[in-house]
Design a protein around this motif. Sequence first.
Motif, PDB file in Angstrom:
ATOM      1  N   ASP A  34       0.811  -1.226   0.000  1.00 46.53           N
ATOM      2  CA  ASP A  34       0.000   0.000   0.000  1.00 46.53           C
ATOM      3  C   ASP A  34       0.838   1.266   0.000  1.00 46.53           C
ATOM      4  OD1 ASP A  34      -2.240  -1.528   0.034  1.00 46.53           O
ATOM      5  OD2 ASP A  34      -2.468  -1.474   2.223  1.00 46.53           O
ATOM      6  N   ASN A  35       1.990   1.209   0.639  1.00 44.78           N
ATOM      7  CA  ASN A  35       2.828   2.419   0.636  1.00 44.78           C
ATOM      8  C   ASN A  35       4.301   2.027   0.598  1.00 44.78           C
ATOM      9  OD1 ASN A  35       3.969   2.292   3.405  1.00 44.78           O
ATOM     10  ND2 ASN A  35       1.804   2.407   3.963  1.00 44.78           N
ATOM     11  N   MET A  36       5.142   3.027   0.459  1.00 48.75           N
ATOM     12  CA  MET A  36       6.557   2.749   0.191  1.00 48.75           C
ATOM     13  C   MET A  36       7.378   2.495   1.447  1.00 48.75           C
ATOM     14  SD  MET A  36       7.426   5.182  -3.026  1.00 48.75           S
ATOM     15  CE  MET A  36       9.011   4.437  -3.336  1.00 48.75           C
ATOM     16  N   THR A  37       6.809   2.729   2.591  1.00 50.92           N
ATOM     17  CA  THR A  37       7.623   2.593   3.802  1.00 50.92           C
ATOM     18  C   THR A  37       7.258   1.392   4.667  1.00 50.92           C
ATOM     19  OG1 THR A  37       6.164   4.252   4.740  1.00 50.92           O
ATOM     20  CG2 THR A  37       8.359   4.996   4.074  1.00 50.92           C
ATOM     21  N   GLU A  38       5.958   1.106   4.747  1.00 46.66           N
ATOM     22  CA  GLU A  38       5.552  -0.008   5.613  1.00 46.66           C
ATOM     23  C   GLU A  38       5.074  -1.177   4.766  1.00 46.66           C
ATOM     24  OE1 GLU A  38       2.814   0.342   9.069  1.00 46.66           O
ATOM     25  OE2 GLU A  38       3.549   2.411   8.976  1.00 46.66           O
ATOM     26  N   PHE A  39       5.755  -2.324   4.883  1.00 45.15           N
ATOM     27  CA  PHE A  39       5.354  -3.478   4.083  1.00 45.15           C
ATOM     28  C   PHE A  39       4.389  -4.362   4.854  1.00 45.15           C
ATOM     29  CE2 PHE A  39       9.635  -2.929   1.802  1.00 45.15           C
ATOM     30  CZ  PHE A  39       9.058  -2.024   0.922  1.00 45.15           C
ATOM     31  N   LYS A  40       3.514  -5.017   4.110  1.00 39.65           N
ATOM     32  CA  LYS A  40       2.508  -5.880   4.733  1.00 39.65           C
ATOM     33  C   LYS A  40       3.119  -7.239   5.098  1.00 39.65           C
ATOM     34  CE  LYS A  40      -0.728  -5.091   1.456  1.00 39.65           C
ATOM     35  NZ  LYS A  40      -2.018  -4.887   0.784  1.00 39.65           N
ATOM     36  N   GLU A  41       2.285  -8.097   5.702  1.00 38.24           N
ATOM     37  CA  GLU A  41       2.774  -9.421   6.135  1.00 38.24           C
ATOM     38  C   GLU A  41       3.318 -10.228   4.941  1.00 38.24           C
ATOM     39  OE1 GLU A  41      -0.320 -11.868   7.807  1.00 38.24           O
ATOM     40  OE2 GLU A  41       1.107 -13.385   8.531  1.00 38.24           O
ATOM     41  N   PHE A  42       2.667 -10.069   3.793  1.00 35.04           N
ATOM     42  CA  PHE A  42       3.084 -10.841   2.618  1.00 35.04           C
ATOM     43  C   PHE A  42       3.640  -9.901   1.552  1.00 35.04           C
ATOM     44  CE2 PHE A  42      -0.334 -13.102   4.756  1.00 35.04           C
ATOM     45  CZ  PHE A  42       0.370 -14.245   5.111  1.00 35.04           C
ATOM     46  N   VAL A  43       4.855 -10.175   1.121  1.00 37.11           N
ATOM     47  CA  VAL A  43       5.504  -9.340   0.109  1.00 37.11           C
ATOM     48  C   VAL A  43       5.875 -10.200  -1.092  1.00 37.11           C
ATOM     49  CG1 VAL A  43       7.478  -7.836  -0.401  1.00 37.11           C
ATOM     50  CG2 VAL A  43       6.432  -7.786   1.884  1.00 37.11           C
ATOM     51  N   TYR A  44       6.646 -11.250  -0.834  1.00 39.32           N
ATOM     52  CA  TYR A  44       7.123 -12.123  -1.904  1.00 39.32           C
ATOM     53  C   TYR A  44       7.063 -13.555  -1.368  1.00 39.32           C
ATOM     54  CZ  TYR A  44      10.149 -13.716  -5.727  1.00 39.32           C
ATOM     55  OH  TYR A  44      10.661 -14.353  -6.834  1.00 39.32           O
ATOM     56  N   SER A  45       6.566 -14.483  -2.175  1.00 38.87           N
ATOM     57  CA  SER A  45       6.216 -15.799  -1.634  1.00 38.87           C
ATOM     58  C   SER A  45       7.404 -16.655  -1.187  1.00 38.87           C
ATOM     59  CB  SER A  45       5.345 -16.572  -2.628  1.00 38.87           C
ATOM     60  OG  SER A  45       4.010 -16.134  -2.501  1.00 38.87           O
TER      61      SER A  45
END
Length: 381
Positions: A34-45
């Motif tokens: 959603d944004n450039m600073t905080e990544f969610k629980e899932f990014v790359y499998s």
Amino acid sequence: MRYQTTAIHGGRGDDSGKGAVNYPIYLSSTFQQDNMTEFKEFVYSRGNNPTRASVEELVADLEGAEHALAYATGMAATSNVFELFQKGDKILLNNNVYGGTWRFVSNLFQRRGISYEIVDDFNTYDFAGVTPDVKAVFLETPSNPLLEVTDIRRVSREAKERGILVIVDNTFMTSYFQRPLELGADIVVYSATKYYAGHSDILAGLTVLHDDELYNKLRFFRNTTGGVLSPFDSFLLQRGIKTLPLRLDKHQSNALSIAQFLSDHEAVEQVFYPGLKGDKGYELQRKQASGDGGVLSFLFREKAYDMETFVENLHFFGFTVSLGGVESLICRPATMTHESYAKELQEKIGIRQNLLRLAVGIEDSEDLIEDLRQAFEKAKK
Ligand SMILES: Cc1ncc(COP(=O)(O)O)c(C=O)c1O
């Protein structure tokens, strides 16, 4: 929740809002942020995937553990644990472990500057003599293929006093029958290809542990080396686990009936199964596990019976490696699962040419016994 209920209701609930009773397969290698600073629980499998996370949570819950990690194969899980060690470290292992584990130890340890010692019997091993370079004990109990039972409590107590990690390959038992973490072990390893998945259709591996620091290391190594379980196979693994207790009860009752039948048959020299009263691991097995599993081995009396004729005349026992699927299998460890052991070592530890290993399935036990009986009759010299 008790074990069977967790097996069905554990893991993640459907979070798509659609009410699916099975957790969805997220066939996505990457996830938008959603944004450039905080990544969610899932990014790359490779790092994390929802379907894999679901089965990992389920496996950890079943074992009352803090953490579980799922891998592409059992050997990927074992290799991941071996990444914890480095040049100058030494590992103790029991004398019959899965041939693939032995292949790793006897080939790759040397390249990494890691040494090892094969321990014939951890139940009597004198830990007072271990040198400070010993960093871990790796064991299987019951072991593959001789079904020897090691006292996990004793090994863990002795190891802990000396700051040595205890790693248990619990593939033959699963957390349904044996929980090494509760007995003091630090890391449990599984080939989930076997009973957890249960249908001989996928390859999978697991590690299960409490310790946050070790978990973060394993997770980092797994993301770095890449041997993760795919979303599709994670789904199949979770599906298999739903019936794990039912299947294991049947595997085990069939195995006991067959062990008893074989013990009384003149074509058989000796049966190795901890569920048999006369077996040397019988008492200890009762103290640390709630079952004996579905694998047994026996020595074939070749003087009076022809082993090839016997094996080739079996209808319900497929002649091949592996175990833990619903169908029965038979193999000769010396030339198959344990061919990575040098001949002399095989002889020394008892993996003889006339040793046959049965992975007993969940067919009707009478059909299985009938099948063995008719094959022995044909094989009589
Ligand atoms: C006891 C045990 N550990 C580990 C493995 C390796 O698992 P996989 O074949 O899933 O890599 C096996 C495979 O047969 C096994 O029997």
